[in-house]
Design an enzyme around this catalytic site. Structure first.
Site, PDB file in Angstrom:
ATOM      1  CB  SER A 172      -0.865   0.033   1.263  1.00 34.39           C
ATOM      2  OG  SER A 172      -0.090   0.472   2.367  1.00 34.39           O
ATOM      3  CG  ASP A 173       1.702   5.838  -1.099  1.00 33.40           C
ATOM      4  OD1 ASP A 173       2.687   5.817  -0.329  1.00 33.40           O
ATOM      5  OD2 ASP A 173       1.562   6.716  -1.981  1.00 33.40           O
ATOM      6  CE1 TYR A 174       5.297   7.378   5.777  1.00 35.35           C
ATOM      7  CE2 TYR A 174       3.181   7.960   6.732  1.00 35.35           C
ATOM      8  CZ  TYR A 174       4.559   7.860   6.831  1.00 35.35           C
ATOM      9  OH  TYR A 174       5.196   8.248   7.977  1.00 35.35           O
ATOM     10  N   GLY A 230      -2.130   4.098   3.225  1.00 39.34           N
ATOM     11  CA  GLY A 230      -3.162   3.987   2.184  1.00 39.34           C
ATOM     12  C   GLY A 230      -4.357   3.153   2.633  1.00 39.34           C
TER      13      GLY A 230
END
Ligand code: BGC
Length: 766
Positions: free
Chosen positions: A284-286, A288
């Site tokens: 995932s992104d940060y 996310g």
């Protein structure tokens, strides 16, 4: 004959062995991971899915407590935001000596455009149109990062972008799917190189998907687009990275078809894994996953389950997986198989990187001392930076040459808030850079000029009249040391030194952090206070060169009209200053070409060359026609088109020669031009091939880039440049999302930018 056969047998065996090992899904790896997982507890499996930030640099709130303790307890799969091989080695030791399963950690970092040796921001790099240079920059970044303990980079960022208001255009490769795909491939190859040695690190293509199409250019904002546009325009760079073998993919923050990418099973499983055959892991992104709560997808448990089911394997920072997956499993909201599939993906990545064979593979402290920021790397960074600059304007001086290149003589006034700003040269997303070690324009000019001339310097003005704006635009230690003098006093000092000089260089534009994440802008001008100063400098009547710093296309109508020469230098990285001097003094002839259209004003945005035609196109060369698709107050033209960039020399394109005007089936068309360097300087030209599919089952763009060649020609030299075109180049996704080509007429165009092309037409039957 027999002898030949004898040779063939070991060759076949060797190929078979190599391909078994080269295959991501190889049986040995699967067997190893299965055996490992059979000994892991559920908690340990979930632990592998957890990616906390070590907290040295953050883009959000890092809530991870006591990382060491969690590593020991097998609750961490990898770590990022930690710099330094000794620190990394120490925590790896905890993982492999003190945790029950002794599983090594992945160490990630945003190694976006170099490590300590920093290359131009990606948008600048893309303007080199030089795939060797781009791959080499990634190779050097990987060598340095891997010498310092990093085995995984959150790069390449390949989000196609057509809206310069979005700050993250600086991190991408511009507006074109074809060029973006070539760059994606070059970057992945440069980083990973088949994991052949401890200088190869895993790539993570991001942000999947469509992040660059955020509405209004506002970061993290809604994306809504047709599948046709996804497949034809926005997907190709991600797909190219996957095809090149990228080991990991990062999900984007935005929604895709109404569902956040992080929880979008169609995107992460159907498209990525099933259609494209991706075999790596998805992170995932940060935060996310957690952000899906605000997207309205449920509470932490619900969004974590959604992400896992969609195909996310690793949870960056948010700890949603760590905190809720066991509960979701107990409540039968997810299956054990889903957790195990994710765990397997992460463990396979570690296997591919060779971390099970040697957890300290990337922890060689000797390498850290000798392979980072080396003179050799810096030399290449200087060359690549010079190659990324785009000469936007160079007014002919009375004797016929442009103002540039400058003579290495006399008195040169260097003025502007970016002139003596070493810490801003690396640009955004350069977390490993030692900021003050970058070469400022002032230092670079002095070095290259030596004792042949004199540099007079004044700051002239602050970045922005508004101190609050300046503060927002100079985060992460990239202060421009705001001057407390009055604007009048600063300007007076600048004009005084300008008065004593033969030529004026104005180093102005955006600061490094005016682009990048969470740096959207609604106004794309150079800040007004700088423009005022620039106007005053131009008014002196002395020759003025604008050395323009920017992380995005800006609106430069006034500058284009009034400033004699403009060199767009983006953010050139650690060697920016010397590279700028190399180009200004003509030791290097500029050859960069824009990869994003520069609009005349913000109202035209999004403005891109590969647009559809509308049913009411504006007549060629026209500004306004009633009931046509246009504006009352501005023409449809860009200020500088995609592919544009000047040189100190000039190139002539002959008419286009085609090997045939009527083709059938899988024939190959050859399209050629003769390119002549008519000027006095040796120089490189990016020859661009565009095709227009005149009639299709869906409306097709007015032109699409389908090839390019960067050609070096000596002064006076001529060369025939040939492109070989096959039906593969004519394919597109039709309304059933079938990738195919259709019979019809095609315009073949070749030129030095997307506007000025030579054209010929062919008919191609299936
Ligand atoms: C960015 C990513 C980056 C991540 C980790 C996020 O805010 O969107 O591009 O890789 O932070 O630093």
């Amino acid at each position: 004959m027999r002898y030949k056969r004898l040779l063939l047998v070991p060759l076949v065996i060797a190929i078979a062995v190599v391909s078994v090992y080269a295959q991501p899904g190889d049986a040995k790896m699967k067997g190893f991971v299965s055996s490992l997982m059979s000994r892991m507890t559920l908690e340990e499996k979930i632990g592998q899915l957890n990616l906390p930030s070590a907290g040295e640099f953050t883009t959000g709130t890092a809530t991870n407590s006591d990382i060491g303790k969690n590593v020991k307890e097998g609750k961490v799969g990898g770590l990022f935001n930690i710099k330094g091989v000794a620190k990394i080695k120490a925590i790896q030791k905890v993982a492999v000596e003190e945790s029950r399963m002794k599983i090594p950690l992945l160490f990630g970092m945003d190694v976006i455009h170099g490590y300590e040796t920093t290359f131009p921001i990606p948008l600048g790099l893309s303007c080199t149109w030089n795939m060797q240079s781009i791959e080499q920059s990634a190779r050097i970044a990987a060598t340095e990062a891997s010498a310092d303990g990093i085995c995984w980079t959150f790069s390449p960022m390949v989000d196609l972008t057509r809206d310069p208001r979005w700050g993250r255009v600086s991190e991408g490769n511009g507006e074109d799917p074809y060029l973006g795909a070539q760059i994606a491939k070059a970057m992945v190859t440069g980083y990973q190189g088949n994991y052949a040695s401890n200088t190869n690190i895993m790539a993570c293509v991001k942000h999947f998907a469509l992040y660059g199409a955020a509405e209004a250019g506002r970061d993290y904002n809604t994306v809504d687009m047709s599948h046709l546009r996804m497949y034809n325009d926005y997907f190709p760079p991600y797909k190219a990275a996957v095809d090149a073998g990228a080991g990991s993919v990062m999900a984007s923050f935005n929604v895709v078809d109404g569902i956040p990418a992080t929880g979008n099973r169609w995107l992460l499983t159907d498209v990525l894994r099933k259609q494209w055959g991706f075999k790596g892991f998805v992170v995932s992104d940060y935060t996310g996953i957690n952000e899906m709560i605000d997207h309205g997808m449920g509470d932490l448990q619900a969004v974590s389950a959604l992400a896992l089911k969609a195909g996310v394997d690793m949870d960056m920072v948010g700890e949603g997986f760590l905190k809720t997956l066991k509960k979701s499993l107990d409540e039968k909201k997810i299956t054990l198989a889903e957790i195990e599939a994710a765990c397997r993906s992460v463990l396979e990545a570690k296997y591919k990187l060779g971390l099970f064979a040697d957890p300290y593979k990337y922890c060689n402290e000797e390498r850290a001392k000798t392979e980072i920021f080396t003179p050799e790397h810096r030399k290449i960074a200087r060359q690549v930076a010079a190659e990324s600059f785009v000469l936007l304007k160079n007014t002919p001086a009375p004797e016929g040459d442009g103002i540039l290149p400058l003579k290495k003589a006399g008195r040169i006034a260097l003025i502007g808030p970016l002139a003596d700003a070493a810490n801003n040269m690396a640009g955004t997303w350069s977390v490993a850079t030692v900021q003050d070690r970058s070469v400022s324009v002032l230092a670079g000019l002095k070095e290259v000029l030596g004792s042949k001339g004199e540099i007079l310097y004044a700051k002239g003005c602050n970045l922005d009249a508004d101190p609050a704006m300046e503060e927002r635009a100079t985060l992460f230690g990239k202060t421009l040391n705001r001057d407390s003098r009055s604007p009048e006093a600063m300007k007076a000092e600048a004009l005084q030194i300008a008065g004593n000089a033969d030529v004026i260089i104005a180093a102005m534009g955006e600061s490094a952090e005016m682009s990048g994440e969470s740096s959207s802008r609604s106004d794309l001008n150079i800040p007004e206070i700088q423009q005022d100063l620039l106007a005053a400098l131009v008014k002196t009547g002395k020759p003025v060169v604008l050395v323009l710093f920017t992380g995005r296309p800006l609106t430069l109508g006034w500058e284009d009209k009034n400033v004699p020469a403009i060199l767009n230098v983006w953010f050139g990285g650690s060697e920016a200053g010397t590279a700028i001097a190399d180009v200004l003094f003509g030791d290097v002839t500029p050859s960069g070409k824009l990869t994003m259209t520069f609009p005349q004003n913000v109202g035209q945005v999004p403005l891109y060359y590969a647009h559809l035609n509308t049913g009411r196109p504006l007549g060629e060369g026209k500004w306004f026609q009633k009931f046509r698709s246009n504006y009352l107050d501005v023409s449809n033209d860009p200020l500088y088109p995609f592919g544009y960039g000047l040189s100190y020399t000039s190139f002539n394109y002959s008419d286009l020669q085609l090997s045939s005007t009527s083709l059938k089936g899988n024939q190959t068309l050859q399209a050629s031009v003769t390119l002549t360097n008519k000027g006095k300087y040796d120089g490189a030209e990016v020859v661009q091939l565009y095709i227009r599919d005149k009639v299709g089952s869906i409306s097709r763009p007015v032109k699409e880039l389908k090839g390019f060649q960067k050609v070096l020609l000596k002064a006076g030299e001529a060369k025939t440049i040939t492109f070989r075109i096959t039906p593969e180049d004519l394919k597109f996704y039709n309304s059933r999302l079938k990738y195919d080509w259709e019979t019809g007429d095609f315009e073949i165009m070749i030129g030095g930018n997307s506007r000025d092309v030579k054209t010929a037409t062919v008919h191609w039957e299936r």
